[in-house]
Design a protein around this motif. Structure first.
Motif, PDB file in Angstrom:
ATOM      1  N   TYR A 161       0.697  -1.036  -0.035  1.00  0.00           N
ATOM      2  CA  TYR A 161       0.055  -0.164  -0.105  1.00  0.00           C
ATOM      3  C   TYR A 161       0.835   1.408  -0.010  1.00  0.00           C
ATOM      4  O   TYR A 161       0.500   2.364  -0.702  1.00  0.00           O
ATOM      5  CB  TYR A 161      -0.834  -0.062   1.181  1.00  0.00           C
ATOM      6  CG  TYR A 161      -2.124   0.839   1.189  1.00  0.00           C
ATOM      7  CD1 TYR A 161      -2.760   1.004   0.081  1.00  0.00           C
ATOM      8  CD2 TYR A 161      -2.295   1.775   2.306  1.00  0.00           C
ATOM      9  CE1 TYR A 161      -3.629   2.221   0.134  1.00  0.00           C
ATOM     10  CE2 TYR A 161      -3.342   2.749   2.236  1.00  0.00           C
ATOM     11  CZ  TYR A 161      -4.143   2.789   1.145  1.00  0.00           C
ATOM     12  OH  TYR A 161      -4.932   4.034   1.156  1.00  0.00           O
ATOM     13  N   PRO A 162       1.867   1.202   0.739  1.00  0.00           N
ATOM     14  CA  PRO A 162       2.631   2.538   0.705  1.00  0.00           C
ATOM     15  C   PRO A 162       3.181   2.963  -0.720  1.00  0.00           C
ATOM     16  O   PRO A 162       3.698   4.016  -0.810  1.00  0.00           O
ATOM     17  CB  PRO A 162       4.047   2.302   1.777  1.00  0.00           C
ATOM     18  CG  PRO A 162       3.194   1.155   2.847  1.00  0.00           C
ATOM     19  CD  PRO A 162       2.314   0.475   1.870  1.00  0.00           C
ATOM     20  N   GLN A 163       3.418   2.063  -1.581  1.00  0.00           N
ATOM     21  CA  GLN A 163       3.780   2.424  -2.786  1.00  0.00           C
ATOM     22  C   GLN A 163       2.665   2.607  -3.811  1.00  0.00           C
ATOM     23  O   GLN A 163       2.968   2.349  -4.992  1.00  0.00           O
ATOM     24  CB  GLN A 163       4.924   1.507  -3.445  1.00  0.00           C
ATOM     25  CG  GLN A 163       4.658   0.205  -3.649  1.00  0.00           C
ATOM     26  CD  GLN A 163       5.765  -0.880  -4.054  1.00  0.00           C
ATOM     27  OE1 GLN A 163       6.863  -0.524  -3.966  1.00  0.00           O
ATOM     28  NE2 GLN A 163       5.482  -2.043  -4.639  1.00  0.00           N
ATOM     29  N   LEU A 164       1.458   2.480  -3.447  1.00  0.00           N
ATOM     30  CA  LEU A 164       0.456   2.430  -4.500  1.00  0.00           C
ATOM     31  C   LEU A 164       0.599   3.611  -5.560  1.00  0.00           C
ATOM     32  O   LEU A 164       0.721   4.805  -5.126  1.00  0.00           O
ATOM     33  CB  LEU A 164      -1.071   2.756  -3.614  1.00  0.00           C
ATOM     34  CG  LEU A 164      -2.083   2.583  -4.492  1.00  0.00           C
ATOM     35  CD1 LEU A 164      -2.430   1.235  -5.103  1.00  0.00           C
ATOM     36  CD2 LEU A 164      -3.427   3.285  -3.651  1.00  0.00           C
ATOM     37  N   GLY A 165       0.450   3.465  -6.958  1.00  0.00           N
ATOM     38  CA  GLY A 165       0.528   4.206  -7.855  1.00  0.00           C
ATOM     39  C   GLY A 165       1.851   4.944  -8.208  1.00  0.00           C
ATOM     40  O   GLY A 165       1.947   5.864  -8.686  1.00  0.00           O
ATOM     41  N   THR A 166       2.774   4.137  -7.866  1.00  0.00           N
ATOM     42  CA  THR A 166       4.354   4.470  -8.190  1.00  0.00           C
ATOM     43  C   THR A 166       4.901   3.179  -8.781  1.00  0.00           C
ATOM     44  O   THR A 166       4.591   2.165  -8.612  1.00  0.00           O
ATOM     45  CB  THR A 166       5.103   4.930  -7.134  1.00  0.00           C
ATOM     46  OG1 THR A 166       4.924   3.934  -6.293  1.00  0.00           O
ATOM     47  CG2 THR A 166       4.374   6.076  -6.246  1.00  0.00           C
ATOM     48  N   ALA A 167       5.895   3.492  -9.697  1.00  0.00           N
ATOM     49  CA  ALA A 167       6.922   2.705 -10.136  1.00  0.00           C
ATOM     50  C   ALA A 167       6.209   1.856 -11.454  1.00  0.00           C
ATOM     51  O   ALA A 167       6.849   0.685 -11.445  1.00  0.00           O
ATOM     52  CB  ALA A 167       7.698   2.102  -9.192  1.00  0.00           C
ATOM     53  N   LEU A 168       5.183   2.036 -11.852  1.00  0.00           N
ATOM     54  CA  LEU A 168       4.664   0.897 -12.826  1.00  0.00           C
ATOM     55  C   LEU A 168       5.048   1.157 -14.095  1.00  0.00           C
ATOM     56  O   LEU A 168       4.685   0.368 -14.897  1.00  0.00           O
ATOM     57  CB  LEU A 168       2.999   1.175 -12.863  1.00  0.00           C
ATOM     58  CG  LEU A 168       2.444   0.784 -11.459  1.00  0.00           C
ATOM     59  CD1 LEU A 168       0.851   1.200 -11.426  1.00  0.00           C
ATOM     60  CD2 LEU A 168       2.539  -0.547 -11.009  1.00  0.00           C
ATOM     61  N   PRO A 219      -2.701   0.527  -9.715  1.00  0.00           N
ATOM     62  CA  PRO A 219      -2.588   1.801  -8.826  1.00  0.00           C
ATOM     63  C   PRO A 219      -3.857   2.313  -8.199  1.00  0.00           C
ATOM     64  O   PRO A 219      -3.504   3.462  -7.649  1.00  0.00           O
ATOM     65  CB  PRO A 219      -2.199   2.726 -10.018  1.00  0.00           C
ATOM     66  CG  PRO A 219      -3.137   2.161 -11.079  1.00  0.00           C
ATOM     67  CD  PRO A 219      -2.999   0.845 -11.293  1.00  0.00           C
ATOM     68  N   LEU A 220      -4.883   1.814  -8.118  1.00  0.00           N
ATOM     69  CA  LEU A 220      -6.043   2.487  -7.538  1.00  0.00           C
ATOM     70  C   LEU A 220      -6.798   1.428  -6.543  1.00  0.00           C
ATOM     71  O   LEU A 220      -6.714   0.308  -6.764  1.00  0.00           O
ATOM     72  CB  LEU A 220      -7.038   2.899  -8.727  1.00  0.00           C
ATOM     73  CG  LEU A 220      -6.437   3.504  -9.829  1.00  0.00           C
ATOM     74  CD1 LEU A 220      -7.247   3.456 -11.101  1.00  0.00           C
ATOM     75  CD2 LEU A 220      -6.368   5.112  -9.204  1.00  0.00           C
ATOM     76  N   ALA A 221      -7.052   2.153  -5.336  1.00  0.00           N
ATOM     77  CA  ALA A 221      -7.426   1.318  -4.327  1.00  0.00           C
ATOM     78  C   ALA A 221      -8.992   0.782  -4.444  1.00  0.00           C
ATOM     79  O   ALA A 221      -9.397   0.002  -3.656  1.00  0.00           O
ATOM     80  CB  ALA A 221      -7.265   2.037  -2.972  1.00  0.00           C
TER      81      ALA A 221
END
Lengths: 455, 455
Positions: free
Chosen positions: A80-87, A330-332
């Motif tokens: 969860y802390p990296q949600l929406g990053t590094a994709l 990237p989306l919760a």
């Protein structure tokens, strides 16, 4: 809104997709909830007893709409802390440089506590009343995730990740041995089953081999044996992308699904994430085993190399639900997943490359699904995948529900006529696309309000 | 937050993508805004004068992040009431059974007033500080939309739709003749240009042939002549789907882009929506004409039959921005558009049909873009498309901006470290994916707060 509906009744406008492709609006329904949070009765206007029941019921705020709770079949809680990053990275680099180092931090149970509390609270506020979680290889942090779900009232499956392959896992984040992974898995199962605050097993364990590449055959066999012994279902990934699909074919001489089966890793209620590259034989096997696919269209766009053939799988009788795949996706919000499930199915049907003639962009054939089906997968379909009585407004189902307020000031919905005057399928399509976290006035699990938390 | 920053200065953490592929974080920046709402100075820490300027500036709330305002290049304003519905239909049925009957209702200017006020308010709250609107064939309702944008303070282009082809448009919703459509377009241009509340032409007209199929050649020629005469730019659709692309080829013997050009309908600053099926020649022509593509990935998934080759277009020098395509796209937030622009580019690169070998799913080649590029397109790229000085924090740019509050209770963001401690590209990627309407604490256009509206 009262925080506890157990032993009482509510009346209002309810909308659900009780079967695939079927939608039902129930204006002025009265739903009676028993003392344990199950739905006892669903009265419809005109039914005998409706009027009397309605007089005794709590009236939901005018204009609100009651929906079944959302079932997210695939969440990596520690990510969860990296949600929406590094994709932008390939899967291997994403795992090695971002995901494994992050997951390794959950050796620190206090770090885990902080992240997991935030995640469970956020998902409940977004309407995810049932969550299927991967945790990490850490027994203590995984038990903490289960404890937090129990405390917050979320319905959940929690899996202690098992991954022992010395060539495929980094030294700093790997089970020491197959035995250690199996012992840790067993310890977490025992913790959850023995938890005094877990009546009715609202939170359940799941056996969680990360995926075949990261597990030795010894570990896979041992976890299959543990599943048989304990009756606990399994979650893992299979046929996600070309690399992993080919890796399993080369290593085991068969597809991931077939290989999981021979290890006893497809007991009923198991969840296989992705499946983009599954064959028709894989799907038929899954259907026979009563195991399900967690369809994760957002992460598939980044890591799958193809779109999961959802409609084909449904046609072959596979149980399918939706997964946000935090943080490969990237989306919760599971509604974001449902939105892309619709669009991705269209892109599978049509193809994407205009440089090819229309008939050659995809040879897949009809793949589109409608919004009612997408919503079914996000609710009752997910419940069926897990063998849980959730996702419908019907007697015997748990009262897991969302109260949608279309007029919430920071929401994304605009209704231009009363829900009662709208075609139910169109209303559901609109809610699927427009419902934001701010539109979810309350979430309920087993008749208890779980978001917002009572002050 | 004060409702008017003109003639003052703010200090805080700003983040922007001033060039394609480039991100810049400016902690403790001081932005001085002149009396007319343009950025006069951007001080960075360490610059001479920074300390003194910072002492005199209004400090943005701790933890908030200032972003450039979003530029949505393609919005059908009258379609807002059907947002997120009926996308299961083919384009022709969707137009005939839903869209044209809805648009016909804007003969009623009071209905238009109600819808347009809601739409403009919602878009400003979602961070769309510049909007490019199609209206309808109704002069009065189109003027009303322009009036509402002026009143609400949104930067906007507003187009009175022209569509006169008797065989392609329904009798109940069609211009009576080419002359009538041209006269109506001219009347709306005059209204907007003469509007006493429109200093600096913050709201501008646009010439708007619906698309080639719905226009006679006489109308296309007349609108081209009007563009030349008035200097007003053009918006239309071209090469969206296979049907329309083939229709224009058959009717005009050339592509839509080439045909628009020979009618004089590609003056600088024009916006062509979609372009999924554009050739390299089309793109080269657009680049030469300084006309832009509005990339609308959500509606393309439903109606395009292919993904717009964004990276190829950028490589050929085409100006590209993003479009929500309300309501061919189901989502009003331009950040939702940016999210799918990223995922759709991946699906174009990889293809979608796992039944084909990896190399044959798409023959397109490298198509992926990164989040910084997607954000650039949603801000400065959209500004460049329109020839507007917006989308960057730099002297001479308009102060069009959003204040993002990552900690908003109903938002979708969780930051786990201070913005200052985060890699700027990763921070921008996270904000692109996580920023919900509820996270937008304020929107500014020309230094004036336009959302939330002052009580």
């Amino acid at each position: 809104m009262t925080p506890d509906l157990r032993g009482s009744a509510v009346t209002g406008f309810a909308l659900h997709a009780p079967e695939r492709g079927k939608v039902e609006a129930i204006p002025e329904t009265v739903i009676e909830i028993d003392d344990l949070g199950a739905i006892a009765t669903v009265h419809r206007p005109g039914d005998p007893g409706h009027a009397a029941a309605q007089r005794a019921a709590l009236t939901l705020p005018a204009g609100t709409i009651l929906l079944p709770g959302l079932v997210d079949l695939h969440i990596h809680a520690p990510q969860y802390p990296q949600l929406g990053t590094a994709l932008d990275l390939p899967l291997e680099e994403w795992l090695e440089n971002y995901t494994f180092p992050l997951e390794a931090r959950y050796a620190d149970t206090e770090f885990a506590d902080r992240v997991y509390r935030a995640l469970v609270a956020d998902l409940l506020a977004c309407g995810t009343t049932t969550a299927v979680y991967y945790a990490t290889i850490h027994d203590a942090a995984t038990c903490r995730l289960a404890d937090i779900c129990i405390e917050a009232g979320q319905r959940a499956f929690v899996g202690r990740v098992a991954m022992d392959h010395p060539e495929m896992c980094p030294d700093h984040y790997r089970d020491a041995s197959a035995e250690a992974a199996i012992a840790g898995t067993r310890a977490v199962i025992d913790h959850i089953r023995a938890h005094p605050g877990n009546p009715g097993a609202r939170v359940r364990p799941m056996i969680t081999p990360r995926f075949i590449p990261s597990c030795t055959d010894e570990l896979l066999a041992g976890l299959g044996e543990l599943a048989r012994e304990t009756g606990v279902a399994v979650q893992t990934h299979a046929s996600e992308g070309d690399w992993e699909h080919a890796h399993v074919l080369a290593r085991h001489g068969m597809t991931g699904t077939a290989s999981l089966d021979r290890f006893g890793l497809l007991p009923p209620g198991s969840v296989i994430a992705h499946g983009c590259h599954m064959s028709a034989e894989d799907m038929t096997l899954l259907a026979r085993r009563e195991a399900a696919v967690a369809h994760c269209p957002w992460s598939n766009a980044y890591f799958g190399g193809a779109v999961f053939p959802l409609r084909r799988a449904l046609g072959l009788g596979v149980r399918v639900g939706l997964g946000s795949d935090i943080s490969g996706g990237p989306l919760a919000s599971l509604l974001d997943t449902a939105r892309l499930a619709l669009a991705a199915a269209r892109m599978l049907e049509a193809g994407t490359d205009a440089g090819l003639p229309p008939g050659e962009r995809s040879r897949h054939g009809a793949a589109r699904i409608d919004a009612v089906t997408a919503f079914f997968l996000a609710t009752a379909g997910g419940g069926e995948a897990l063998g849980l009585p959730v996702g419908r407004f019907a007697p015997g189902q748990r009262f897991d529900a969302l109260l949608v307020d279309p007029a919430a000031p920071q929401g994304m919905l605009r209704l231009w006529e009363p829900p009662e005057a709208t075609d139910p399928a169109r209303l559901l399509e609109r809610l699927l696309h427009g419902t934001a976290r701010a539109n979810i006035a309350a979430s309920f699990v087993d008749g208890r309000r779980v978001a917002p938390v009572a002050a």
